[in-house]
Design an enzyme around this catalytic site. Sequence first.
Site, PDB file in Angstrom:
ATOM      1  N   LYS A   1      16.822  84.997  37.316  1.00 48.73           N
ATOM      2  CA  LYS A   1      16.044  84.038  38.130  1.00 48.73           C
ATOM      3  C   LYS A   1      16.932  83.021  38.850  1.00 48.73           C
ATOM      4  O   LYS A   1      16.839  81.810  38.625  1.00 48.73           O
ATOM      5  CB  LYS A   1      15.016  83.302  37.270  1.00 48.73           C
ATOM      6  CG  LYS A   1      14.007  84.217  36.576  1.00 48.73           C
ATOM      7  CD  LYS A   1      12.938  83.400  35.870  1.00 48.73           C
ATOM      8  CE  LYS A   1      11.926  84.256  35.159  1.00 48.73           C
ATOM      9  NZ  LYS A   1      12.415  84.946  33.968  1.00 48.73           N
TER      10      LYS A   1
ATOM     11  N   ASP B   1      19.578  78.435  43.911  1.00 46.74           N
ATOM     12  CA  ASP B   1      20.652  77.498  44.257  1.00 46.74           C
ATOM     13  C   ASP B   1      20.785  77.514  45.785  1.00 46.74           C
ATOM     14  O   ASP B   1      19.963  78.114  46.474  1.00 46.74           O
ATOM     15  CB  ASP B   1      21.963  77.933  43.561  1.00 46.74           C
ATOM     16  CG  ASP B   1      22.892  76.745  43.284  1.00 46.74           C
ATOM     17  OD1 ASP B   1      23.030  75.881  44.182  1.00 46.74           O
ATOM     18  OD2 ASP B   1      23.481  76.688  42.202  1.00 46.74           O
TER      19      ASP B   1
ATOM     20  N   ASP C   1      17.291  89.833  34.504  1.00 48.65           N
ATOM     21  CA  ASP C   1      16.296  88.782  34.758  1.00 48.65           C
ATOM     22  C   ASP C   1      16.950  87.410  34.603  1.00 48.65           C
ATOM     23  O   ASP C   1      16.829  86.763  33.570  1.00 48.65           O
ATOM     24  CB  ASP C   1      15.151  88.991  33.743  1.00 48.65           C
ATOM     25  CG  ASP C   1      14.065  87.943  33.836  1.00 48.65           C
ATOM     26  OD1 ASP C   1      13.987  87.242  34.865  1.00 48.65           O
ATOM     27  OD2 ASP C   1      13.287  87.827  32.870  1.00 48.65           O
TER      28      ASP C   1
ATOM     29  N   LYS D   1      15.035  95.471  30.407  1.00 54.17           N
ATOM     30  CA  LYS D   1      15.250  94.162  31.016  1.00 54.17           C
ATOM     31  C   LYS D   1      16.156  93.339  30.114  1.00 54.17           C
ATOM     32  O   LYS D   1      15.922  93.214  28.920  1.00 54.17           O
ATOM     33  CB  LYS D   1      13.912  93.443  31.194  1.00 54.17           C
ATOM     34  CG  LYS D   1      14.054  92.028  31.750  1.00 54.17           C
ATOM     35  CD  LYS D   1      12.715  91.440  32.118  1.00 54.17           C
ATOM     36  CE  LYS D   1      12.080  90.599  31.054  1.00 54.17           C
ATOM     37  NZ  LYS D   1      12.764  89.351  30.729  1.00 54.17           N
TER      38      LYS D   1
ATOM     39  N   THR E   1       4.600  81.363  35.023  1.00 53.75           N
ATOM     40  CA  THR E   1       3.273  81.301  34.394  1.00 53.75           C
ATOM     41  C   THR E   1       3.160  80.086  33.471  1.00 53.75           C
ATOM     42  O   THR E   1       2.067  79.698  33.082  1.00 53.75           O
ATOM     43  CB  THR E   1       2.981  82.588  33.600  1.00 53.75           C
ATOM     44  OG1 THR E   1       4.154  82.949  32.876  1.00 53.75           O
ATOM     45  CG2 THR E   1       2.590  83.720  34.512  1.00 53.75           C
TER      46      THR E   1
ATOM     47  N   ARG F   1       7.549  92.478  23.091  1.00 51.16           N
ATOM     48  CA  ARG F   1       7.187  92.563  21.672  1.00 51.16           C
ATOM     49  C   ARG F   1       6.272  93.724  21.277  1.00 51.16           C
ATOM     50  O   ARG F   1       6.470  94.287  20.197  1.00 51.16           O
ATOM     51  CB  ARG F   1       6.604  91.215  21.230  1.00 51.16           C
ATOM     52  CG  ARG F   1       7.687  90.146  21.166  1.00 51.16           C
ATOM     53  CD  ARG F   1       7.140  88.753  21.222  1.00 51.16           C
ATOM     54  NE  ARG F   1       6.555  88.457  22.527  1.00 51.16           N
ATOM     55  CZ  ARG F   1       5.997  87.298  22.844  1.00 51.16           C
ATOM     56  NH1 ARG F   1       5.931  86.337  21.949  1.00 51.16           N
ATOM     57  NH2 ARG F   1       5.503  87.104  24.054  1.00 51.16           N
TER      58      ARG F   1
HETATM   59  O1  C5P Z   1       7.091  90.171  24.524  1.00 48.47           O
HETATM   60  P1  C5P Z   1       6.409  90.165  25.862  1.00 48.47           P
HETATM   61  O2  C5P Z   1       5.772  91.482  26.222  1.00 48.47           O
HETATM   62  O3  C5P Z   1       5.464  88.994  26.017  1.00 48.47           O
HETATM   63  O4  C5P Z   1       7.624  89.970  26.887  1.00 48.47           O
HETATM   64  C1  C5P Z   1       7.416  89.735  28.249  1.00 48.47           C
HETATM   65  C2  C5P Z   1       8.748  89.516  28.924  1.00 48.47           C
HETATM   66  O5  C5P Z   1       8.506  89.143  30.280  1.00 48.47           O
HETATM   67  C3  C5P Z   1       9.594  88.405  28.320  1.00 48.47           C
HETATM   68  O6  C5P Z   1      10.968  88.757  28.493  1.00 48.47           O
HETATM   69  C4  C5P Z   1       9.237  87.189  29.162  1.00 48.47           C
HETATM   70  O7  C5P Z   1      10.282  86.250  29.212  1.00 48.47           O
HETATM   71  C5  C5P Z   1       9.023  87.835  30.531  1.00 48.47           C
HETATM   72  N1  C5P Z   1       8.146  87.070  31.433  1.00 48.47           N
HETATM   73  C6  C5P Z   1       6.854  86.711  31.126  1.00 48.47           C
HETATM   74  N2  C5P Z   1       6.080  86.012  32.012  1.00 48.47           N
HETATM   75  C7  C5P Z   1       6.587  85.678  33.211  1.00 48.47           C
HETATM   76  C8  C5P Z   1       7.891  86.038  33.559  1.00 48.47           C
HETATM   77  C9  C5P Z   1       8.656  86.750  32.642  1.00 48.47           C
HETATM   78  O8  C5P Z   1       6.382  87.036  30.045  1.00 48.47           O
HETATM   79  N3  C5P Z   1       5.812  85.043  34.070  1.00 48.47           N
END
Ligand code: C5P
Length: 241
Positions: A62, A65, A60, A33, A120, A212
């Site tokens: 999003k 518009d 990603d 992603k 979220t 992460r």
């Molecule tokens: O590091 P981690 O596993 O938390 O990364 C989750 C990824 O998903 C990040 O790129 C974050 O921006 C994205 N994301 C999220 N929650 C959402 C939408 C996207 O954590 N509701």
Amino acid sequence: MAKDVIIALDFPTREETLRFLDRFPAGEKPFIKIGMELFYAEGPSIVREIKALGHRIFLDLKLHDIPNTVKRAMSVLSGLDVDMVNLHAAGGSAMMKAALEGLTRPDGTRPLLIAVTQLTSTDAETLRRELLIETPMADTVLTYARNAAASGLDGVVCSPLEAALVKGRCGESFCTVTPGVRFAGGDAGDQKRVMTPRQAGVSGCDYIVMGRPITQAEDPVAAYRRAVREFVGEAGTNIGI
Ligand code: C5P
């Protein structure tokens, strides 16, 4: 719908991104992603470069518009040969349908189009006080998901805890893409409601997005393989091991 693990490449630069991908053996090409930070820093060339390495890409960005603008922007993104893109369902059905038109290539193929329902980071209080939406959060999420399905979209981004509900409302083939996944005993970081890859697999998620826990792991390749093993099961075929 094939289940898969998508690695969130939340790196700020091309160099760090490519150094990370370089750790994987030549035959192993995870679905990845690319988010706003990397895309805005490096531009479309980073997408072309990673695509040329053989990875599938979820872009990603999003979009949100007026329908005509989103349609034309989606047409540009589709030309980058990405595999999945997203938009905000809050843009409405006309915008979602226009996005689909823009995405569809002359040969009829197109990337998967996924809707974000409520971020979220938006809590119930913000929904009511700032967005003036009195409907409970869960109902808003499910209604937006249904609007996305009715507009012809392929699925939604949602919490793994909502995946089964979304499937119940929008149908089994409506795809769920879920962040908020952590290994058992791992650090949740800023994610509030998490599931393990195995639980997400059992809950009916189609794609899990993990950043992460894989990118910051001492051995990211081993962490990725563990995620695939737990989520897809031992029969996962996308890893060359
Ligand atoms: O590091 P981690 O596993 O938390 O990364 C989750 C990824 O998903 C990040 O790129 C974050 O921006 C994205 N994301 C999220 N929650 C959402 C939408 C996207 O954590 N509701």
